[in-house]
Motif scaffolding. Structure first.
Motif, short mmCIF file in Angstrom:
data_model
loop_
_atom_site.label_atom_id
_atom_site.label_comp_id
_atom_site.label_asym_id
_atom_site.label_seq_id
_atom_site.Cartn_x
_atom_site.Cartn_y
_atom_site.Cartn_z
N PRO A 156 0.82 -1.21 0.00
CA PRO A 156 0.00 0.00 0.00
C PRO A 156 0.86 1.26 0.00
O PRO A 156 1.95 1.27 0.57
CB PRO A 156 -0.81 -0.11 1.30
CG PRO A 156 -0.04 -1.05 2.15
CD PRO A 156 0.71 -1.97 1.24
N ALA A 157 0.35 2.29 -0.66
CA ALA A 157 1.04 3.58 -0.63
C ALA A 157 0.80 4.21 0.73
O ALA A 157 -0.34 4.30 1.17
CB ALA A 157 0.48 4.48 -1.73
N CYS A 158 1.83 4.61 1.41
CA CYS A 158 1.62 5.15 2.76
C CYS A 158 2.64 6.24 3.07
O CYS A 158 3.45 6.10 4.00
CB CYS A 158 1.65 4.04 3.80
SG CYS A 158 2.87 2.77 3.48
N HIS B 39 2.02 9.17 4.21
CA HIS B 39 1.69 9.82 5.49
C HIS B 39 2.37 9.10 6.65
O HIS B 39 2.85 9.71 7.59
CB HIS B 39 0.17 9.83 5.69
CG HIS B 39 -0.44 8.46 5.70
ND1 HIS B 39 -0.59 7.71 4.55
CD2 HIS B 39 -0.88 7.69 6.72
CE1 HIS B 39 -1.14 6.53 4.87
NE2 HIS B 39 -1.32 6.50 6.17
N LEU B 40 2.43 7.75 6.52
CA LEU B 40 3.07 6.97 7.58
C LEU B 40 4.59 7.20 7.58
O LEU B 40 5.21 7.28 8.63
CB LEU B 40 2.77 5.48 7.39
CG LEU B 40 3.42 4.54 8.41
CD1 LEU B 40 2.95 4.83 9.82
CD2 LEU B 40 3.13 3.08 8.05
N GLN B 41 5.15 7.35 6.39
CA GLN B 41 6.59 7.60 6.30
C GLN B 41 6.95 8.89 7.04
O GLN B 41 7.96 8.97 7.73
CB GLN B 41 7.02 7.69 4.84
CG GLN B 41 6.96 6.35 4.13
CD GLN B 41 7.36 6.44 2.66
OE1 GLN B 41 7.88 7.45 2.22
NE2 GLN B 41 7.10 5.39 1.92
N ARG C 161 5.34 10.20 9.54
CA ARG C 161 5.22 9.94 10.99
C ARG C 161 6.45 9.20 11.51
O ARG C 161 6.98 9.50 12.57
CB ARG C 161 3.97 9.09 11.25
CG ARG C 161 2.76 9.91 11.69
CD ARG C 161 1.47 9.15 11.52
NE ARG C 161 1.45 7.84 12.17
CZ ARG C 161 0.58 6.88 11.88
NH1 ARG C 161 -0.34 7.07 10.95
NH2 ARG C 161 0.60 5.74 12.51
N ILE C 162 6.88 8.21 10.72
CA ILE C 162 8.03 7.40 11.15
C ILE C 162 9.30 8.25 11.19
O ILE C 162 10.08 8.18 12.14
CB ILE C 162 8.21 6.19 10.20
CG1 ILE C 162 7.08 5.19 10.41
CG2 ILE C 162 9.56 5.52 10.44
CD1 ILE C 162 7.03 4.09 9.36
N LEU C 163 9.47 9.09 10.17
CA LEU C 163 10.69 9.91 10.10
C LEU C 163 10.73 10.96 11.21
O LEU C 163 11.80 11.40 11.60
CB LEU C 163 10.80 10.57 8.73
CG LEU C 163 11.27 9.64 7.61
CD1 LEU C 163 11.11 10.29 6.24
CD2 LEU C 163 12.72 9.23 7.82
N ASP D 275 10.14 10.39 14.19
CA ASP D 275 10.74 9.73 15.36
C ASP D 275 12.20 9.35 15.13
O ASP D 275 12.85 8.82 16.04
CB ASP D 275 9.98 8.43 15.68
CG ASP D 275 8.54 8.69 16.07
OD1 ASP D 275 8.29 9.76 16.62
OD2 ASP D 275 7.69 7.82 15.81
#
Lengths: 179, 150
Positions: B68-70, B72-74, B76-78, B80
């Motif tokens: 899945p294309a995500c 937005h999650l990338q 969020r992860i970056l 942190d």
């Protein structure tokens, strides 16, 4: 990894861009829940960031990440006892089809195959995803799932047999659509 | 190369097991047995047919890549991710330590050079003066035997 530990933003971005989608795909396939899958992958990266200063290169980063995601997903499954099929609106696939009709056909095909995969037992789904979709070697996939290669092969064979049966009725449509 | 259309029972069994587990893509096959099965495919029409059947399922599975294309999650992860400490590229980075040591040593040397000799000199002078005074006021005549003074 040493560049990640030093806080090199480019190394972190490359790592995240390369692995996030495939990891979310695995977690989503295991849990059947896209929000939970994203939380799992985020948690896996948080653990990686924490571990990065003391990282010892005993395993590839990708194998380590997949193992953590796999274990977190199993925890989530046990916690929620949930094995639903994925809802289509939550899964947003990268679609390379050039025109609209091909896109629709491709989506239809994806939906049918994804539904068939989601009906497999969780361990068979995971084994097929790791070996077929993530191109992992049998040893690496077995290591991620913490099982023997023999056990992995058993899961793969049973999973593929079930998929073949469930997709048999769509076989001609599906193979015709892709050509 | 001869085309052995039919496989031996053992080869058929082993190839079927391989295809049932790993499918028809050769890059999914175990590395240690890949060469053997590729050779089998070259030699046998039946082997190629079995592989073709396995590939049908592989083609179908390719339609569900589960990626899945995500973006937005990338993000969020970056957020942190570990932060790079501020690191200005200073061209004298390599020599500042020896340079500062040299400067400290020079300053200390100048300090010693401008302060210490004054009291050292005074002490030396006063001691010499005292010694000279004592020497010049002492009567040495009793210390010599008669006749030695001449």
């Amino acid at each position: 990894m040493s560049r990640v530990a030093q806080g090199d933003p480019l190394a972190c971005r490359n790592l995240v861009q390369h692995h996030t989608g495939p990891l979310v795909g695995l977690a989503q396939r295991m849990t059947g829940n896209s929000q939970e899958a994203e939380d799992i992958v985020q948690e896996a990266f948080v653990r990686l960031w924490k571990q990065s200063p003391d990282w010892t290169p005993q395993a590839r980063i990708s194998t380590w990440l997949y193992r953590v995601v796999h274990n977190l997903a199993i925890d989530a499954i046990r916690r929620t006892k949930r094995q639903n099929t994925m809802s289509d609106e939550k899964m947003e696939f990268i679609d390379p089809a050039p025109d609209q009709q091909q896109k629709i056909q491709h989506k239809d095909l994806t939906k049918k195959v994804e539904t068939a995969i989601s009906q497999l037992p969780e361990r068979q789904r995971t084994a097929i995803t790791l070996v077929h979709h993530r191109d992992m070697s049998n040893k690496e996939a077995a290591s991620v799932m913490e099982i023997s290669v023999d056990a992995l092969e058993s899961l793969l064979a049973r999973g593929r047999r079930s998929l073949k049966m469930s997709l048999e009725q769509h076989r001609h449509d599906l193979l015709g659509a892709q050509s | 190369m001869t085309d052995q259309t039919l496989l031996s029972a053992q080869d058929r069994e082993e190839l079927t097991f391989l295809l049932n587990c790993y499918g028809g893509y050769e890059h999914h096959w175990p590395e240690e047995s890949r060469a053997y099965f590729l050779d089998l495919l070259e030699r046998s029409e039946e082997a190629r047919h079995l592989r073709q059947q396995a590939l049908e399922l592989d083609y179908l599975l390719d339609h569900a890549p589960a990626e899945p294309a995500c973006s937005h999650l990338q993000t969020r992860i970056l957020a942190d991710a570990p932060r790079l400490p501020i690191n200005r590229d200073w061209s004298f980075k390599g020599i500042w330590r020896p340079l500062s040591a040299l400067a400290t040593a020079t300053a200390f040397g100048l300090f010693l050079g401008t302060t210490t000799p004054a009291w050292l000199h005074e002490q030396d002078t006063s001691e010499l003066q005292e010694a000279y005074l004592a020497f010049s006021t002492t009567d040495f005549t009793d210390n010599f035997l008669e006749g030695d003074l001449n």
